[in-house]
Design a protein around this motif. Structure first.
Motif, PDB file in Angstrom:
ATOM      1  N   VAL A 428     -17.023 -46.777 -47.682  1.00 55.32           N
ATOM      2  CA  VAL A 428     -17.351 -45.857 -48.987  1.00 55.32           C
ATOM      3  C   VAL A 428     -18.139 -44.703 -48.827  1.00 55.32           C
ATOM      4  CG1 VAL A 428     -18.055 -48.432 -49.691  1.00 55.32           C
ATOM      5  CG2 VAL A 428     -19.848 -47.438 -48.729  1.00 55.32           C
ATOM      6  N   SER A 429     -18.638 -44.036 -49.855  1.00 52.06           N
ATOM      7  CA  SER A 429     -19.308 -42.817 -49.498  1.00 52.06           C
ATOM      8  C   SER A 429     -20.325 -42.651 -50.880  1.00 52.06           C
ATOM      9  CB  SER A 429     -18.030 -41.803 -49.884  1.00 52.06           C
ATOM     10  OG  SER A 429     -18.861 -40.320 -49.796  1.00 52.06           O
ATOM     11  N   LEU A 430     -21.229 -41.909 -50.492  1.00 52.81           N
ATOM     12  CA  LEU A 430     -22.428 -41.468 -51.353  1.00 52.81           C
ATOM     13  C   LEU A 430     -22.008 -40.526 -52.436  1.00 52.81           C
ATOM     14  CD1 LEU A 430     -25.560 -41.838 -49.163  1.00 52.81           C
ATOM     15  CD2 LEU A 430     -24.470 -43.896 -50.674  1.00 52.81           C
ATOM     16  N   ASN A 431     -20.980 -39.659 -51.918  1.00 49.13           N
ATOM     17  CA  ASN A 431     -20.401 -38.734 -52.814  1.00 49.13           C
ATOM     18  C   ASN A 431     -19.547 -39.250 -53.888  1.00 49.13           C
ATOM     19  OD1 ASN A 431     -18.793 -36.521 -53.901  1.00 49.13           O
ATOM     20  ND2 ASN A 431     -18.497 -35.576 -51.857  1.00 49.13           N
ATOM     21  N   PRO A 432     -19.879 -38.938 -55.113  1.00 54.32           N
ATOM     22  CA  PRO A 432     -18.968 -39.610 -56.112  1.00 54.32           C
ATOM     23  C   PRO A 432     -17.853 -39.174 -56.058  1.00 54.32           C
ATOM     24  CG  PRO A 432     -20.700 -38.211 -56.954  1.00 54.32           C
ATOM     25  CD  PRO A 432     -20.974 -38.429 -55.795  1.00 54.32           C
ATOM     26  N   GLU A 433     -17.447 -37.801 -55.610  1.00 56.43           N
ATOM     27  CA  GLU A 433     -16.039 -37.278 -55.698  1.00 56.43           C
ATOM     28  C   GLU A 433     -15.209 -38.060 -54.704  1.00 56.43           C
ATOM     29  OE1 GLU A 433     -15.314 -35.153 -58.172  1.00 56.43           O
ATOM     30  OE2 GLU A 433     -17.485 -35.682 -58.834  1.00 56.43           O
ATOM     31  N   LYS A 434     -15.656 -38.764 -53.814  1.00 57.12           N
ATOM     32  CA  LYS A 434     -14.988 -39.251 -52.875  1.00 57.12           C
ATOM     33  C   LYS A 434     -14.807 -40.788 -52.920  1.00 57.12           C
ATOM     34  CE  LYS A 434     -14.785 -37.782 -48.595  1.00 57.12           C
ATOM     35  NZ  LYS A 434     -15.346 -37.376 -47.237  1.00 57.12           N
ATOM     36  N   PRO A 435     -13.722 -41.310 -53.354  1.00 52.87           N
ATOM     37  CA  PRO A 435     -13.415 -42.665 -53.679  1.00 52.87           C
ATOM     38  C   PRO A 435     -13.465 -43.471 -52.586  1.00 52.87           C
ATOM     39  CG  PRO A 435     -11.359 -41.574 -53.755  1.00 52.87           C
ATOM     40  CD  PRO A 435     -12.218 -40.535 -53.584  1.00 52.87           C
ATOM     41  N   PRO A 436     -13.771 -45.051 -52.497  1.00 51.86           N
ATOM     42  CA  PRO A 436     -13.764 -45.763 -51.484  1.00 51.86           C
ATOM     43  C   PRO A 436     -12.449 -45.895 -51.179  1.00 51.86           C
ATOM     44  CG  PRO A 436     -14.247 -46.822 -53.613  1.00 51.86           C
ATOM     45  CD  PRO A 436     -14.278 -45.558 -53.793  1.00 51.86           C
ATOM     46  N   PHE A 437     -12.179 -46.488 -49.832  1.00 54.03           N
ATOM     47  CA  PHE A 437     -10.897 -46.728 -49.279  1.00 54.03           C
ATOM     48  C   PHE A 437     -10.776 -47.682 -48.036  1.00 54.03           C
ATOM     49  CE2 PHE A 437     -12.510 -43.027 -47.179  1.00 54.03           C
ATOM     50  CZ  PHE A 437     -12.058 -43.198 -45.567  1.00 54.03           C
ATOM     51  N   MET A 438      -9.599 -48.424 -48.119  1.00 53.72           N
ATOM     52  CA  MET A 438      -9.267 -49.230 -46.912  1.00 53.72           C
ATOM     53  C   MET A 438      -8.847 -48.292 -45.878  1.00 53.72           C
ATOM     54  SD  MET A 438      -9.013 -51.694 -44.853  1.00 53.72           S
ATOM     55  CE  MET A 438      -9.675 -53.185 -45.958  1.00 53.72           C
ATOM     56  N   LEU A 439      -9.428 -48.113 -44.609  1.00 53.69           N
ATOM     57  CA  LEU A 439      -9.027 -47.552 -43.520  1.00 53.69           C
ATOM     58  C   LEU A 439      -8.263 -48.154 -42.672  1.00 53.69           C
ATOM     59  CD1 LEU A 439      -9.378 -44.858 -41.820  1.00 53.69           C
ATOM     60  CD2 LEU A 439     -11.613 -45.913 -40.954  1.00 53.69           C
ATOM     61  N   ILE A 440      -7.350 -47.678 -42.079  1.00 53.72           N
ATOM     62  CA  ILE A 440      -6.342 -48.348 -40.956  1.00 53.72           C
ATOM     63  C   ILE A 440      -6.214 -47.523 -39.982  1.00 53.72           C
ATOM     64  CG2 ILE A 440      -4.230 -49.363 -40.564  1.00 53.72           C
ATOM     65  CD1 ILE A 440      -3.793 -49.259 -43.670  1.00 53.72           C
ATOM     66  N   LEU A 441      -6.675 -47.942 -38.658  1.00 54.49           N
ATOM     67  CA  LEU A 441      -6.715 -47.258 -37.427  1.00 54.49           C
ATOM     68  C   LEU A 441      -5.919 -47.962 -36.417  1.00 54.49           C
ATOM     69  CD1 LEU A 441     -10.547 -46.730 -36.923  1.00 54.49           C
ATOM     70  CD2 LEU A 441      -9.073 -45.079 -38.103  1.00 54.49           C
ATOM     71  N   ASN A 442      -5.296 -47.009 -35.608  1.00 52.17           N
ATOM     72  CA  ASN A 442      -4.372 -47.361 -34.227  1.00 52.17           C
ATOM     73  C   ASN A 442      -5.689 -47.968 -33.356  1.00 52.17           C
ATOM     74  OD1 ASN A 442      -3.481 -47.506 -31.835  1.00 52.17           O
ATOM     75  ND2 ASN A 442      -1.739 -46.164 -32.585  1.00 52.17           N
ATOM     76  N   ALA A 443      -5.683 -49.120 -33.032  1.00 57.06           N
ATOM     77  CA  ALA A 443      -6.624 -49.869 -32.048  1.00 57.06           C
ATOM     78  C   ALA A 443      -6.598 -49.362 -30.904  1.00 57.06           C
ATOM     79  CB  ALA A 443      -6.492 -51.468 -32.366  1.00 57.06           C
ATOM     80  N   LYS A 444      -5.522 -48.526 -30.369  1.00 54.66           N
ATOM     81  CA  LYS A 444      -5.316 -48.118 -28.980  1.00 54.66           C
ATOM     82  C   LYS A 444      -6.235 -46.819 -29.175  1.00 54.66           C
ATOM     83  CE  LYS A 444      -1.312 -50.060 -27.058  1.00 54.66           C
ATOM     84  NZ  LYS A 444      -2.050 -50.703 -25.762  1.00 54.66           N
ATOM     85  N   THR A 445      -5.775 -46.005 -29.934  1.00 56.67           N
ATOM     86  CA  THR A 445      -6.265 -44.609 -29.939  1.00 56.67           C
ATOM     87  C   THR A 445      -7.342 -44.329 -30.717  1.00 56.67           C
ATOM     88  OG1 THR A 445      -4.715 -44.108 -31.567  1.00 56.67           O
ATOM     89  CG2 THR A 445      -3.889 -43.772 -29.402  1.00 56.67           C
ATOM     90  N   MET A 446      -7.793 -45.177 -31.711  1.00 62.31           N
ATOM     91  CA  MET A 446      -8.596 -44.915 -32.605  1.00 62.31           C
ATOM     92  C   MET A 446      -8.493 -43.642 -33.425  1.00 62.31           C
ATOM     93  SD  MET A 446     -10.622 -47.356 -32.554  1.00 62.31           S
ATOM     94  CE  MET A 446     -12.124 -47.028 -33.434  1.00 62.31           C
ATOM     95  N   GLU A 447      -7.245 -43.554 -33.883  1.00 62.47           N
ATOM     96  CA  GLU A 447      -6.746 -42.439 -34.811  1.00 62.47           C
ATOM     97  C   GLU A 447      -6.316 -42.992 -36.086  1.00 62.47           C
ATOM     98  OE1 GLU A 447      -3.464 -40.599 -32.719  1.00 62.47           O
ATOM     99  OE2 GLU A 447      -4.875 -39.373 -31.285  1.00 62.47           O
ATOM    100  N   GLU A 448      -6.462 -42.354 -37.109  1.00 58.67           N
ATOM    101  CA  GLU A 448      -6.130 -42.927 -38.411  1.00 58.67           C
ATOM    102  C   GLU A 448      -4.620 -43.020 -38.510  1.00 58.67           C
ATOM    103  OE1 GLU A 448      -6.751 -41.874 -43.286  1.00 58.67           O
ATOM    104  OE2 GLU A 448      -8.114 -41.151 -41.890  1.00 58.67           O
ATOM    105  N   ILE A 449      -3.969 -44.273 -38.831  1.00 58.96           N
ATOM    106  CA  ILE A 449      -2.738 -44.472 -39.309  1.00 58.96           C
ATOM    107  C   ILE A 449      -2.551 -44.168 -40.975  1.00 58.96           C
ATOM    108  CG2 ILE A 449      -0.857 -46.084 -39.590  1.00 58.96           C
ATOM    109  CD1 ILE A 449      -2.126 -47.518 -37.195  1.00 58.96           C
ATOM    110  N   ALA A 450      -3.576 -44.878 -41.654  1.00 58.73           N
ATOM    111  CA  ALA A 450      -3.111 -44.606 -43.091  1.00 58.73           C
ATOM    112  C   ALA A 450      -4.798 -45.014 -43.788  1.00 58.73           C
ATOM    113  CB  ALA A 450      -2.140 -45.512 -43.675  1.00 58.73           C
ATOM    114  N   ARG A 451      -4.526 -44.822 -45.269  1.00 57.19           N
ATOM    115  CA  ARG A 451      -5.970 -45.141 -45.856  1.00 57.19           C
ATOM    116  C   ARG A 451      -5.282 -45.481 -47.447  1.00 57.19           C
ATOM    117  NH1 ARG A 451     -10.269 -40.525 -46.080  1.00 57.19           N
ATOM    118  NH2 ARG A 451      -9.793 -40.588 -44.086  1.00 57.19           N
ATOM    119  N   ALA A 452      -6.017 -46.276 -48.031  1.00 57.64           N
ATOM    120  CA  ALA A 452      -5.774 -46.859 -49.410  1.00 57.64           C
ATOM    121  C   ALA A 452      -6.942 -46.510 -50.143  1.00 57.64           C
ATOM    122  CB  ALA A 452      -5.138 -48.210 -49.225  1.00 57.64           C
ATOM    123  N   ALA A 453      -6.736 -45.659 -50.948  1.00 61.56           N
ATOM    124  CA  ALA A 453      -8.137 -45.371 -52.053  1.00 61.56           C
ATOM    125  C   ALA A 453      -7.980 -46.283 -53.155  1.00 61.56           C
ATOM    126  CB  ALA A 453      -7.946 -43.978 -52.255  1.00 61.56           C
TER     127      ALA A 453
END
Length: 473
Positions: A428-453
């Protein structure tokens, strides 16, 4: 009020759903259009319009509290059923597909408990192990470990899994008036690890809380002059290891993992040097701006991930002062005392992490990685970390104006390596312009794979539970 939410992954899309838990507490509060059921931090007093006799009866009837069923801590599984749970005697059966509330279950109807954790353990057979406390109305006060078999749901849809509950063992209180608070416990292949800590529940204060007009949270007190006791119970026989293990006082909420190695039990948990964490979450503190919050809470002790090691067998002829830990690469100690007891001191793994998660396939087994929310000097968790126990290094994911929930590890299909999978976290974000999202990370590298707003308001949650599609048919 407890709000359930779910993210469903299907054919490359993510579907979001949320519903209030339709508990009895929810029904009473919404029916009255105000808070009429007491909660952990809020005590509701008798209606002043009642007669003096009605008020007196209300006070007396609350000497043994009938706790709220506003279950907002975790989702747990018994048999094939799922429940919203907190730490009281009530749980709410829910439908994981629709998030509908099926009905309320009272532990007391099946096992003599007043309180139970929302952090059970699951073994490879699908059995569920949990722990609770019998305080009032059930004879001698005690801690109790119980098991619900994997097949407890049965073929009859009306059969409650708790009807098949089995008591594994019980542990008497050291003090009947000041039992230890516990939020979770540890489990290895053969043992249950219970930490009887110096953070205690004042039973007299609890029984008179309603009369005094104080909340249940204020009945918990940290005794800095006490010690911590470590109980090791064989989960097959229910018998405790006879050695008395103890250590310095601390506060613990979450265990990370536990396992056995070369006749030792190794368990990792997150400790605090005091109980000020609870005080930070009272409304008067939360309403402060960030700078004032930080200034007024500098006494807060950071969470420390620590490793303790208990020798399963102790030779009575071993000399006093001997460190009984013989595992390589571990600085934790277990030193034999003159009376035969063992004083335990930990090895520090990491500082500044809470809400720990692991690849649950490695639960009760030796493991290398754990994940969690970084806790630095900010009132908002804004980083997810992966800790490598072997190298004592860590990796992080963070993004400006983003605040993460507990990371949930999901292993890749047919994964072999421990960190082969993804990390899920609702953000979530306190910025009303930034919608909440589901974050998906690579568990090995901790790099972002995808997000779903998500085009809807999302709340920050405490704990989550991943249910594979094959388990929800």
């Amino acid at each position: 009020m407890a709000l359930l939410h779910s993210f469903t992954f299907k054919d490359g899309d993510v579907y979001y759903r949320s519903k209030f838990l339709k508990s009895e507490t929810f029904k009473k509060n919404t029916g009255a259009n105000r808070i009429v059921v007491s909660e952990f931090g809020t005590m509701v007093l008798p209606d002043p319009c009642k007669s003096i006799f009605s008020r007196a009866f209300t006070y007396l009837s609350n000497a043994i509290p009938d706790f709220t069923d506003n279950n907002l801590v975790n989702i747990i599984r018994y048999g094939e059923d799922y429940y919203a749970a907190s730490e009281v005697n009530y749980i709410n059966h829910i439908d994981p597909h629709t998030l509908d509330t099926v009905g309320r279950i009272n532990y007391r109807n099946h096992i003599a408990l007043n309180l139970a954790t929302a952090h059970p353990h699951y073994d490879e057979e699908g059995n569920t192990y949990n722990m609770g406390t019998a305080i009032m109305g059930f004879g001698r006060p005690k801690y109790m470990i119980f098991k619900v078999p994997a097949g407890a749901s049965g073929k009859d849809k009306n059969q409650q899994p708790l009807s098949q509950v089995e008591e594994v063992c019980s542990i008497p209180f050291r003090s009947s008036l000041y039992p230890s608070y516990f939020h979770s416990f540890g489990m290895t292949e053969n043992y249950i690890v219970f930490v009887e800590q110096a953070f205690k529940l004042d039973i007299v204060r609890l029984a008179t809380a309603y009369f005094r007009g104080i909340n249940w949270g204020s009945c918990l007190k940290y005794d800095k002059d006490d010690v911590t006791f470590f109980h090791l119970i064989n989960r097959r026989t229910g018998k405790a290891v006879s050695t008395n293990f103890y250590g310095d006082p601390f506060v613990v909420f979450h265990h990370i993992n536990a396992f056995e190695e070369n006749n030792h039990v190794v368990f990792d948990l997150i400790t605090y040097k005091d109980s000020h964490l609870y005080d930070m979450f009272y409304i008067e503190n939360i309403l402060q701006d960030s700078d004032k919050f930080i200034e007024n809470n500098k006494i807060f002790s950071p969470p420390v991930c620590q490793r303790f090691v208990l020798p399963i067998t102790v030779d009575k002829d071993t000399s006093e002062g001997t460190n009984l830990v013989s595992l390589e690469g571990i600085t934790a100690k277990a030193v034999k005392q003159a009376d035969g007891s063992v004083f335990c001191s930990p090895d520090t793994l990491f500082v500044g992490l809470e809400l720990p998660q692991i690849n649950y396939k490695f639960n009760t087994r030796k493991y290398r990685y754990f994940y969690g929310s970084r806790v630095e000097w900010s009132p908002h968790p804004n980083k997810i970390a992966k800790v490598d126990i072997l190298t004592r290094t860590h990796k992080e994911w963070t993004e400006e104006e983003c605040y993460t929930s507990e990371p949930v590890f999901v292993a890749s299909p047919d994964a072999v390596e421990e960190d082969d999978g993804v990390i899920l976290s609702s953000v979530v974000s306190l910025n009303p312009e930034k919608p909440p999202f589901m974050l998906i990370l690579n568990a090995k590298t901790m790099e972002e794979i995808a997000r779903a707003a998500v085009d809807a308001p999302i709340h920050m949650d405490l704990h989550g539970y991943f249910i594979p599609s094959k388990d929800t048919n």
